[in-house]
Design a protein around this motif. Structure first.
Motif, short mmCIF file in Angstrom:
data_model
loop_
_atom_site.label_atom_id
_atom_site.label_comp_id
_atom_site.label_asym_id
_atom_site.label_seq_id
_atom_site.Cartn_x
_atom_site.Cartn_y
_atom_site.Cartn_z
N PRO A 33 -1.47 17.10 6.89
CA PRO A 33 -0.80 17.32 5.60
C PRO A 33 -0.89 16.12 4.64
O PRO A 33 -0.88 14.97 5.07
CB PRO A 33 0.65 17.58 5.99
N TYR A 34 -0.98 16.46 3.37
CA TYR A 34 -0.84 15.47 2.30
C TYR A 34 -0.29 16.18 1.08
O TYR A 34 -0.32 17.40 0.97
CB TYR A 34 -2.16 14.75 2.01
N GLY A 35 0.24 15.39 0.17
CA GLY A 35 0.81 15.96 -1.04
C GLY A 35 1.25 14.87 -1.99
O GLY A 35 1.04 13.68 -1.74
N PHE A 36 1.87 15.26 -3.07
CA PHE A 36 2.33 14.32 -4.08
C PHE A 36 3.29 13.30 -3.47
O PHE A 36 3.16 12.10 -3.70
CB PHE A 36 3.03 15.07 -5.22
N ALA A 37 4.23 13.78 -2.67
CA ALA A 37 5.24 12.89 -2.10
C ALA A 37 4.64 11.87 -1.14
O ALA A 37 5.04 10.70 -1.13
CB ALA A 37 6.33 13.69 -1.40
N SER A 38 3.64 12.27 -0.35
CA SER A 38 3.02 11.31 0.58
C SER A 38 2.09 10.35 -0.15
O SER A 38 1.85 9.24 0.32
CB SER A 38 2.27 12.03 1.69
N PHE A 40 2.48 9.42 -3.66
CA PHE A 40 3.13 8.63 -4.71
C PHE A 40 4.56 8.22 -4.41
O PHE A 40 5.12 7.39 -5.11
CB PHE A 40 3.10 9.40 -6.04
N GLU A 41 5.18 8.83 -3.40
CA GLU A 41 6.60 8.56 -3.15
C GLU A 41 6.89 8.02 -1.75
O GLU A 41 8.04 7.93 -1.34
CB GLU A 41 7.41 9.84 -3.41
N GLY A 42 5.86 7.68 -1.00
CA GLY A 42 6.05 7.07 0.31
C GLY A 42 6.57 8.00 1.40
O GLY A 42 7.08 7.54 2.42
N SER A 46 -0.46 12.04 4.84
CA SER A 46 -1.57 11.16 4.50
C SER A 46 -1.80 11.14 3.00
O SER A 46 -1.08 11.76 2.23
CB SER A 46 -2.84 11.64 5.22
N ASN A 47 -2.80 10.37 2.60
CA ASN A 47 -3.21 10.32 1.21
C ASN A 47 -4.63 9.76 1.15
O ASN A 47 -5.07 9.11 2.09
CB ASN A 47 -2.23 9.48 0.37
N PRO A 48 -5.35 10.03 0.07
CA PRO A 48 -6.73 9.57 -0.02
C PRO A 48 -6.88 8.06 0.10
O PRO A 48 -7.85 7.58 0.69
CB PRO A 48 -7.18 10.07 -1.39
N GLU A 49 -5.92 7.30 -0.42
CA GLU A 49 -6.06 5.85 -0.42
C GLU A 49 -6.01 5.26 1.00
O GLU A 49 -6.76 4.35 1.33
CB GLU A 49 -4.99 5.20 -1.31
N GLU A 50 -5.14 5.80 1.87
CA GLU A 50 -5.10 5.26 3.24
C GLU A 50 -6.37 5.64 3.99
O GLU A 50 -6.84 4.89 4.85
CB GLU A 50 -3.85 5.70 3.99
N LEU A 51 -6.94 6.79 3.67
CA LEU A 51 -8.20 7.18 4.31
C LEU A 51 -9.33 6.25 3.86
O LEU A 51 -10.18 5.86 4.67
CB LEU A 51 -8.53 8.64 4.00
N ILE A 52 -9.34 5.89 2.59
CA ILE A 52 -10.34 4.95 2.08
C ILE A 52 -10.13 3.58 2.72
O ILE A 52 -11.09 2.90 3.10
CB ILE A 52 -10.30 4.87 0.54
N ALA A 53 -8.88 3.16 2.88
CA ALA A 53 -8.58 1.88 3.52
C ALA A 53 -9.10 1.86 4.96
O ALA A 53 -9.70 0.88 5.41
CB ALA A 53 -7.08 1.59 3.48
N ALA A 54 -8.86 2.93 5.69
CA ALA A 54 -9.35 3.01 7.07
C ALA A 54 -10.88 2.99 7.10
O ALA A 54 -11.49 2.29 7.92
CB ALA A 54 -8.82 4.26 7.76
N LYS A 83 -6.02 -3.02 2.37
CA LYS A 83 -4.98 -2.52 1.48
C LYS A 83 -5.67 -2.05 0.21
O LYS A 83 -6.27 -2.84 -0.51
CB LYS A 83 -3.97 -3.61 1.14
N VAL A 84 -5.61 -0.76 -0.03
CA VAL A 84 -6.23 -0.16 -1.21
C VAL A 84 -5.15 0.04 -2.26
O VAL A 84 -4.09 0.59 -1.97
CB VAL A 84 -6.92 1.17 -0.84
N THR A 85 -5.43 -0.42 -3.47
CA THR A 85 -4.47 -0.35 -4.57
C THR A 85 -4.83 0.78 -5.53
O THR A 85 -5.96 0.85 -6.03
CB THR A 85 -4.45 -1.68 -5.35
N LEU A 86 -3.88 1.67 -5.77
CA LEU A 86 -4.00 2.74 -6.75
C LEU A 86 -3.08 2.39 -7.91
O LEU A 86 -1.90 2.13 -7.71
CB LEU A 86 -3.57 4.08 -6.13
N GLU A 87 -3.63 2.32 -9.11
CA GLU A 87 -2.84 1.95 -10.29
C GLU A 87 -3.10 2.91 -11.44
O GLU A 87 -4.17 3.51 -11.53
CB GLU A 87 -3.23 0.54 -10.77
N GLN A 88 -2.10 2.98 -12.32
CA GLN A 88 -2.27 3.76 -13.54
C GLN A 88 -3.10 2.93 -14.52
O GLN A 88 -2.75 1.80 -14.83
CB GLN A 88 -0.92 4.11 -14.14
N VAL A 89 -4.22 3.51 -14.95
CA VAL A 89 -5.15 2.82 -15.84
C VAL A 89 -5.62 3.81 -16.90
O VAL A 89 -6.07 4.91 -16.55
CB VAL A 89 -6.37 2.29 -15.05
#
Length: 143
Positions: A33-38, A40-42, A46-54, A83-89
């Protein structure tokens, strides 16, 4: 040689109330499972950024093992995290950085050689090449 690997995602619902699942060809993830809460809200999931980090950690570590072997060295232990950083840009989101942290036990390696080889592995790791983000590395030899 061309190697193709597959990952997939499914989603239903809106961006905040929807739910998704991630799967990998190998089965390492199967409808995880993944979603908005996992993302952006901790919340759990899962989320795409942790998969990229791995993926970045694994790719870099294998690249370092390769260059160590080419230099006549062999690691007893390589422990890498990213540690992959996702930021608003610019009104959207972007992955702006990936910071690798490495602890290595490499018999016969001196710090200067180790730093040079680690930097080369970072630059030549296929995932590093894929990311259009700042990639930094902290690398430490341990006894």
């Amino acid at each position: 040689m061309k190697i193709v690997r597959t990952g997939s995602a499914a989603w239903s619902g809106g961006i905040k109330d929807g739910k998704g699942s991630i799967s990998t060809e190998s089965g390492a993830l199967q409808d995880y499972p993944y979603g908005f809460a996992s993302r952006f809200e901790g919340q759990p999931g899962s989320n795409p950024e942790e998969l990229i980090a791995a993926a970045h950690s694994a790719c870099f570590t294998m690249a370092l093992s390769l260059v160590l072997g080419e230099a006549g060295l062999r690691a007893d232990q390589l422990d890498t995290s990213a540690k992959v950083t996702l930021e608003q840009v610019d009104g959207g989101y972007a992955i702006t950085a990936s910071h690798l942290t490495l602890k290595a036990r490499i018999p016969g390696a001196d710090q200067e050689t180790f730093d040079k080889l680690a930097a080369g592995a970072k630059a030549n790791c296929p995932v590093s090449k894929l990311l259009k983000a700042e990639i930094t590395l902290d690398a430490a030899l341990i006894d």
